[in-house]
Design a protein around this motif. Structure first.
Motif, PDB file in Angstrom:
ATOM      1  N   SER A  24      -8.481  82.946 122.901  1.00 42.97           N
ATOM      2  CA  SER A  24      -9.695  82.138 122.894  1.00 42.97           C
ATOM      3  C   SER A  24     -10.557  82.433 121.671  1.00 42.97           C
ATOM      4  CB  SER A  24     -10.516  82.419 124.162  1.00 42.97           C
ATOM      5  OG  SER A  24     -11.826  81.898 124.040  1.00 42.97           O
ATOM      6  N   GLU A  48      -2.804  82.160 137.509  1.00 43.65           N
ATOM      7  CA  GLU A  48      -4.228  82.275 137.783  1.00 43.65           C
ATOM      8  C   GLU A  48      -4.627  81.603 139.098  1.00 43.65           C
ATOM      9  OE1 GLU A  48      -6.820  81.493 134.505  1.00 43.65           O
ATOM     10  OE2 GLU A  48      -5.397  82.246 133.019  1.00 43.65           O
ATOM     11  N   ASP A  84     -12.046  87.386 132.148  1.00 41.16           N
ATOM     12  CA  ASP A  84     -11.823  86.147 132.890  1.00 41.16           C
ATOM     13  C   ASP A  84     -13.156  85.646 133.423  1.00 41.16           C
ATOM     14  OD1 ASP A  84      -9.517  84.381 133.999  1.00 41.16           O
ATOM     15  OD2 ASP A  84     -10.941  84.573 135.646  1.00 41.16           O
ATOM     16  N   LYS A  96     -10.121  75.391 136.346  1.00 42.68           N
ATOM     17  CA  LYS A  96     -10.225  75.068 134.936  1.00 42.68           C
ATOM     18  C   LYS A  96      -9.771  73.623 134.792  1.00 42.68           C
ATOM     19  CE  LYS A  96      -9.548  79.716 133.094  1.00 42.68           C
ATOM     20  NZ  LYS A  96      -8.712  80.600 132.248  1.00 42.68           N
ATOM     21  N   GLU A  98      -8.174  70.529 133.538  1.00 37.62           N
ATOM     22  CA  GLU A  98      -7.099  70.153 132.624  1.00 37.62           C
ATOM     23  C   GLU A  98      -6.945  68.638 132.512  1.00 37.62           C
ATOM     24  OE1 GLU A  98      -5.768  72.233 130.741  1.00 37.62           O
ATOM     25  OE2 GLU A  98      -6.266  74.149 131.692  1.00 37.62           O
ATOM     26  N   CYS A 106     -15.774  68.309 139.146  1.00 41.95           N
ATOM     27  CA  CYS A 106     -16.555  69.541 138.994  1.00 41.95           C
ATOM     28  C   CYS A 106     -18.003  69.222 138.651  1.00 41.95           C
ATOM     29  CB  CYS A 106     -15.945  70.417 137.910  1.00 41.95           C
ATOM     30  SG  CYS A 106     -14.403  71.241 138.351  1.00 41.95           S
ATOM     31  N   TRP A 158     -14.911  69.639 128.012  1.00 35.02           N
ATOM     32  CA  TRP A 158     -14.550  70.163 129.326  1.00 35.02           C
ATOM     33  C   TRP A 158     -13.124  70.708 129.395  1.00 35.02           C
ATOM     34  CZ3 TRP A 158     -10.220  67.644 130.816  1.00 35.02           C
ATOM     35  CH2 TRP A 158      -9.975  66.414 130.203  1.00 35.02           C
ATOM     36  N   GLY A 160      -9.910  72.550 129.691  1.00 34.57           N
ATOM     37  CA  GLY A 160      -9.536  73.950 129.822  1.00 34.57           C
ATOM     38  C   GLY A 160     -10.673  74.876 130.207  1.00 34.57           C
ATOM     39  N   LYS A 161     -11.842  74.318 130.514  1.00 33.26           N
ATOM     40  CA  LYS A 161     -13.006  75.137 130.813  1.00 33.26           C
ATOM     41  C   LYS A 161     -13.192  75.293 132.320  1.00 33.26           C
ATOM     42  CE  LYS A 161     -14.274  75.366 126.468  1.00 33.26           C
ATOM     43  NZ  LYS A 161     -13.354  74.416 125.839  1.00 33.26           N
ATOM     44  N   ALA A 162     -13.510  76.519 132.741  1.00 34.74           N
ATOM     45  CA  ALA A 162     -13.788  76.777 134.151  1.00 34.74           C
ATOM     46  C   ALA A 162     -14.989  75.945 134.596  1.00 34.74           C
ATOM     47  CB  ALA A 162     -14.091  78.262 134.356  1.00 34.74           C
ATOM     48  N   GLY A 187     -17.920  83.194 128.096  1.00 36.96           N
ATOM     49  CA  GLY A 187     -16.575  83.732 128.310  1.00 36.96           C
ATOM     50  C   GLY A 187     -16.406  85.222 128.126  1.00 36.96           C
TER      51      GLY A 187
END
Length: 205
Positions: A24, A48, A84, A96, A98, A106, A158, A160-162, A187
C-alpha cells in the motif's frame, strides 16, 4: 523477497532490516512521516474473511498478526511491520469494496451515522516475538444524498477500501466529526506505530 535481498552497501548494521508487509502506498507514505523508510516490502497474501461471530476489533488484530507472520516467511530474519484496518458498524464488519454495488451499500449504511474504524499494527521480531497495538477511531458521516453517493462512486476512490471510502480523499468532506486517529483511518496509526518501532530500536525522525 528475503532479508538477504536488502542491500547493505558494505556497511555492517546490527539491526535487522525492516520489512513492510504491505504494498500500500498509503502505508509507505504514512511510515515516511515518522522518518522511516522500510528496507523492503513483502505483501502478505492471506484469507481476510471474518471468522464466524468475529467482531471488528478482533478481526483487525488477527489479520495484522497473520499478515506479519505470512510476510516473515518471505523475509526470514527481518523485522516485519504489518497493519490492517477494519470499518465496523456496530458488530458488523464492513467489506473492502471491490465493486460499485458494495461501495454503494457501504456508503448508504454509513450515511448520517457514526461508525468505528479499528486499525491494528503488528511488529514481528526475527525471534518470533510479536508486539501489537490498536487504534480505535469514531467517525461520523453527514447524511448523504443519492447524488453525493453516486458522485463519490464515479470518482473511484472507494476501490479496495474498507467500508467503501478513503478518508484522505473526497470522503473527508462527508466526515463531520472524528475522535481518534486520522492516520489510523487512512491505514496506519502513527502514534501506535511509533511506539512499537521505538521500542524495537528503529531510528525515528
Amino acid at each position: 523477497m528475503t532479508a538477504s535481498d536488502v542491500p547493505t552497501n558494505g556497511v555492517a548494521d546490527p539491526r535487522p532490516p525492516l520489512i513492510l508487509a504491505s504494498a500500500s502506498p498509503r502505508r509507505r507514505d504514512l511510515l515516511a512521516r515518522l522518518g522511516v523508510v522500510a528496507d523492503g516490502v513483502a505483501p502478505a497474501d492471506i484469507d481476510e474473511s471474518p471468522l464466524p461471530g468475529e467482531l471488528p476489533r478482533a478481526h483487525a488484530v488477527r489479520l495484522a498478526a497473520a499478515k506479519a507472520r505470512a510476510a516473515a516467511a518471505l523475509a526470514p530474519g527481518a523485522l516485519i511491520l504489518a497493519g490492517d484496518t477494519v470499518v465496523g458498524a456496530g458488530r458488523r464488519i464492513l467489506p473492502k469494496a471491490e465493486d460499485e454495488a458494495t461501495a454503494r451499500a457501504c456508503l448508504a449504511l454509513l450515511s448520517g451515522r457514526r461508525h468505528r474504524v479499528f486499525s491494528a499494527v503488528a511488529l514481528l521480531y526475527p525471534d518470533g516475538t510479536l508486539r501489537e497495538a490498536l487504534s480505535e477511531t469514531i467517525v461520523r458521516f453527514k447524511r448523504l444524498s443519492d447524488a453525493e453517493i453516486e458522485a463519490y462512486i464515479a470518482g473511484g476512490e472507494w476501490h479496495g477500501k474498507a467500508g467503501g471510502y478513503a478518508i484522505q480523499g473526497a470522503a473527508e468532506g462527508f466526515c463531520g466529526w472524528l475522535a481518534g486517529s486520522h492516520s489510523g483511518v487512512v491505514g496506519l496509526p502513527l502514534f501506535e506505530t511509533r511506539r512499537l518501532l521505538q521500542a524495537a530500536g528503529v531510528p525515528l525522525a
